[in-house]
Design an enzyme around this catalytic site. Structure first.
Site, PDB file in Angstrom:
ATOM      1  NE  ARG A  79      45.519  43.116  56.989  1.00 23.01           N
ATOM      2  CZ  ARG A  79      45.320  44.424  56.898  1.00 23.01           C
ATOM      3  NH1 ARG A  79      46.323  45.241  56.795  1.00 23.01           N
ATOM      4  NH2 ARG A  79      44.099  44.928  56.928  1.00 23.01           N
ATOM      5  CB  THR A  80      43.335  37.864  53.202  1.00 20.66           C
ATOM      6  OG1 THR A  80      43.172  38.204  54.573  1.00 20.66           O
ATOM      7  CG2 THR A  80      43.213  36.375  53.036  1.00 20.66           C
ATOM      8  NE  ARG A  85      38.401  37.281  52.993  1.00 22.47           N
ATOM      9  CZ  ARG A  85      39.048  38.093  53.813  1.00 22.47           C
ATOM     10  NH1 ARG A  85      38.850  39.391  53.768  1.00 22.47           N
ATOM     11  NH2 ARG A  85      39.892  37.607  54.682  1.00 22.47           N
ATOM     12  CE  LYS A 134      29.072  41.050  32.654  1.00 17.37           C
ATOM     13  NZ  LYS A 134      30.065  40.505  31.734  1.00 17.37           N
TER      14      LYS A 134
END
Lengths: 320, 168
Positions: A66-67, A116, A94
């Site tokens: 959603r976000t 996020r 990596k």
């Protein structure tokens, strides 16, 4: 982490990292600006040219549907170019450090990061170290904050209830692990609601929770009395390392919102949930899909509120 | 020189002429916020336009966003969902640089593809910066670069001449 890193010298929004340290009039400005963007949904071409030529990178070090999609849509509706990166496909796996990733993206002439991250303070860290012309928006950091979710919820509440000052709002469930709850409590208090009440078992409340400016109840039936707005939280199974609960079914019995328990709130109370919902764990399907639920309205409003915050953070930064 | 009632009568006459000349069929009238809406309300009534008046807020289409930013309380535009194939009369109070009209046209075309667009303004002044010009005007006037025309209303419309040096 109260910081005015978020505001430029003229008090305008530069980064959007947490509700803390902002003020009522700025929150209202965000809500008013979002209100203006709602009308764009009626257009045949759902786009305005405000951020044309700007490049926005969604940096998602933690999963989200959603976000991430609403941020992406919001950026596209403002005509920005958007790139969405998720951790599993990026070079941090990596061994590249977070700052190296940022430096490389800066070298590609990026204008904004939407971040996020599972670690509290990650967006703040990036905002501190990134180039001065870049804005950073926090799309959820650890257990710290999720300010755009809080603002879209404030927007949804205002849309339906108009005036904050008389509202009694209940936040129910896993307050301890919830960045959403923290941001909601701050925003609701800043906007001046009559009461924020948290309803949860003791094991899912942080110590000294009252200091956040809330009243506390450990009983759902009693706690819902006189409530205008119910914000359900997801039971965050992935964040729960120790046995804080006897079982999910036990939790549902005591704190799950059903048609019956909902009757204890005011008859015109609205039911909100930031998603994703665990049907039958914290909320019954009949309530989630019922007439008092505004859960999908929250999702739609997420686009307008994110457009507003992005547009405000990208406007000319005065002396910077 | 800038007598509001005279200008409104002139603009009405010009609009009646252009409606016939251009064969505007059941036109849709749109006013640009804020002053343009006040003029449009009057013209909409005088010309007995069928469809409700459309309201356009061009704030999100301005070309100076990066300098002035976004204002809160931009009121959403109110336009019919179906603009496709319509004849549109676009109304503003003052035509100056032409940038407002550029923004308005961009916004209108985001709602659909109209057949014709006619531009009517109460006052056209000098200072055009892009190649657009009105089809109907209440009057044309020549001002110094530091002068601005401001319409106040909506209860009793009045035209004011402002000196920008004095303001700054």
């Amino acid at each position: 982490m109260s910081d005015n890193l978020q505001l430029n010298p003229e008090g305008k929004l530069k980064h959007f990292l947490t509700i803390e340290g902002l003020n009522k009039s700025l929150l209202q400005e965000i809500l008013d600006t979002a209100e203006s963007f709602i009308g764009i949904n009626d257009q045949q071409i759902k786009k305005v040219p405000l951020l044309r030529g700007k490049t926005i990178v969604n940096l998602f070090f933690e999963n989200s549907t959603r976000t991430r999609t609403t941020f992406e849509l919001a950026a596209k509706r403002l005509s920005a170019d958007v790139l969405s990166m998720s951790i599993s496909t990026s070079s941090t796996s990596k061994g590249e450090s977070l700052l190296d990733t940022i430096r490389n993206l800066e070298a590609m002439f990026v204008d904004m990061f939407v971040v996020r991250h599972a670690i509290s303070g990650a967006a703040h860290f990036i905002a501190q170290h990134t180039a001065p012309h870049i804005s950073v928006i926090n799309a959820g950091d650890g257990q710290h904050a999720h300010p755009t979710q809080a603002m879209l919820d404030m927007f949804t509440i205002r849309q339906i209830k108009k005036d904050f000052s008389r509202l009694r709002v209940a936040i129910i469930g896993d307050i301890l692990h919830s960045r959403v709850a923290r941001s909601e409590i701050q925003a609701l208090n800043m906007l001046g609601v009559a009461e924020v009440r948290v309803i949860a078992p003791k094991t899912l409340l942080p110590a000294h929770v009252e200091s956040l400016g809330v009243t506390v109840s450990h009983n759902l039936t009693e706690g819902l009395a006189d409530i205008d707005v119910i914000i359900m939280l997801r039971l965050q199974k992935e964040r729960m390392s120790s046995a804080l609960l006897p079982s999910e079914s036990e939790y549902f019995k005591c704190f799950g919102l059903t048609e019956d328990t909902l009757k204890n709130a005011k008859p015109d109370a609205i039911v909100m949930h930031p998603g994703p919902i665990n049907r039958g764990v914290e909320i019954d399907s009949k309530v989630a899909d019922g007439p008092q639920s505004v859960i999908l309205k929250q999702v739609s409003n997420g686009i307008a509120i994110r457009m507003a915050i992005m547009a405000m953070a990208m406007q000319k930064q005065g002396s910077l | 020189m800038l007598e509001i009632d005279v200008l409104l009568d002139k603009l009405e006459a010009e609009l009646r002429r252009v409606i016939i000349e251009r064969r505007l069929d059941n036109p849709l009238m749109i006013g640009i916020r804020t002053g343009g809406v006040w003029i449009a309300e009057i013209m909409h009534q005088r010309l007995k336009i069928n469809d409700p008046l459309g309201l356009l807020d061009i704030s999100f289409y301005r070309d100076d966003f990066s300098q002035i930013g976004v204002h809160p309380n931009v009121k959403p535009s109110q336009l019919p969902r179906q603009m496709e194939g319509r004849d549109i009369i676009l109304i503003d109070d003052v035509f100056y640089t032409g940038r407002t009209i550029r923004a308005a046209l961009n916004e209108i075309f985001d709602y659909g593809r109209p057949d014709q667009v006619v531009l009517a303004v109460l006052i056209e002044r000098n200072g055009r910066q892009i190649p657009l010009s009105p089809d109907c005007v209440g009057t044309r006037t020549t001002l110094n670069a530091h002068q601005r025309i401001k319409l106040t209303g909506p209860d009793s419309l009045a035209i004011h001449l402002q000196n920008m040096d004095a303001v700054a």
